[in-house]
Scaffold this motif. Structure first.
Motif, PDB file in Angstrom:
ATOM      1  N   LYS A 136      69.874  57.900 -32.317  1.00 12.16           N
ATOM      2  CA  LYS A 136      68.894  58.891 -31.885  1.00 12.16           C
ATOM      3  C   LYS A 136      68.554  59.832 -33.041  1.00 12.16           C
ATOM      4  O   LYS A 136      69.442  60.269 -33.783  1.00 12.16           O
ATOM      5  CB  LYS A 136      69.448  59.750 -30.734  1.00 12.16           C
ATOM      6  N   VAL A 144      66.878  65.394 -28.537  1.00 16.58           N
ATOM      7  CA  VAL A 144      66.473  64.052 -28.959  1.00 16.58           C
ATOM      8  C   VAL A 144      64.964  63.989 -29.171  1.00 16.58           C
ATOM      9  O   VAL A 144      64.181  64.394 -28.313  1.00 16.58           O
ATOM     10  CB  VAL A 144      66.906  62.999 -27.917  1.00 16.58           C
ATOM     11  N   ARG A 146      63.556  60.935 -30.702  1.00 19.08           N
ATOM     12  CA  ARG A 146      63.207  59.526 -30.464  1.00 19.08           C
ATOM     13  C   ARG A 146      64.457  58.669 -30.639  1.00 19.08           C
ATOM     14  O   ARG A 146      65.449  59.102 -31.217  1.00 19.08           O
ATOM     15  CB  ARG A 146      62.125  59.057 -31.440  1.00 19.08           C
ATOM     16  N   THR A 147      64.369  57.452 -30.128  1.00 24.47           N
ATOM     17  CA  THR A 147      65.410  56.455 -30.349  1.00 24.47           C
ATOM     18  C   THR A 147      65.024  55.615 -31.566  1.00 24.47           C
ATOM     19  O   THR A 147      63.876  55.209 -31.708  1.00 24.47           O
ATOM     20  CB  THR A 147      65.568  55.548 -29.119  1.00 24.47           C
TER      21      THR A 147
END
Length: 223
Positions: A136, A144, A146-147
């Motif tokens: 992440k 968070v 983005r992944t």
């Protein structure tokens, strides 16, 4: 063509809470530097071994390494410490393996396999493991963003092996236009070098936190 190893042992070990350099922290009855240095002594590929130590602890580290291992004081940064090691190498050395003393479970087999992989067109080679955790990207609050796709993402280990000429060239440029880096592969990459990763060893993990030391102790003391 001679190969040398530079073992960087300048870590303060603050996150281990040991109150002494990480390389002197005991693992299964031996300081970590003793285990790392012994692996390089047992390697069939390495002829010269230099340990770069915190300046105040050169004598202490020297007491715990085999007699043929040189111990020299390092610098204020990792790059300066590696440069100090490079300045100690004999004139016939053409290949250099840089290793972190905080990876005391490195094996002679991994060292030899990494050295053997350095051949044209590669300027540097290192062992690595494919990342298995979900990644992440976060902001400075931990939120968070983005992944990150972990496909093709590898966690790099040491020893990192390169030609002496390439390593000296990139370290000479650190102060002027490359900037800080956490490993030598990054310097070679930024200078346009070609880098190869080979399969690493899960046991060759970096000891940073107390739990890492607990795990490593279990590995070396288990029947």
């Amino acid at each position: 063509m001679s190969t040398a190893a530079i073992i960087v042992a300048a870590g303060a070990g603050e996150r281990l809470g040991a109150g002494l350099p990480k390389a002197l922290v005991h693992l299964g009855g031996q300081p970590m530097i003793a285990r790392a240095a012994s692996a390089f002594v047992a390697s069939a590929s390495v002829e010269q071994i230099v340990v770069v130590a915190p300046p105040k602890f050169t004598d202490a580290l020297h007491e715990h390494v085999p007699a043929e291992v040189q111990v020299v004081p390092g610098g204020a940064t990792r790059q300066l410490s590696v440069t100090a090691g490079l300045d100690t190498l004999g004139p016939d050395v053409r290949v250099v393996a840089v290793h972190d003393a905080a990876r005391p479970l490195v094996t002679p087999e991994l060292i030899d396999r990494t050295v053997a992989a350095l051949r044209p067109p590669w300027d540097a080679v290192a062992p690595a493991l494919a990342v298995v955790d979900t990644l992440k990207a976060v902001d400075n609050r931990g939120v968070v963003l983005r992944t990150i796709d972990r496909t093709g993402v590898w966690a790099v280990q040491t020893p990192q092996v390169s030609s002496r000429a390439a390593l000296e060239r990139v370290h000479a440029r650190v102060a002027s236009d490359i900037g800080a880096a956490t490993d030598d592969l990054s310097l070679v990459e930024r200078a346009g070098g070609r880098v190869l990763l080979i399969e690493g060893d899960p046991a060759n993990f970096k000891i940073t936190h107390p739990v890492d030391l607990v795990l490593a102790t279990r590995l070396v003391t288990s029947p």
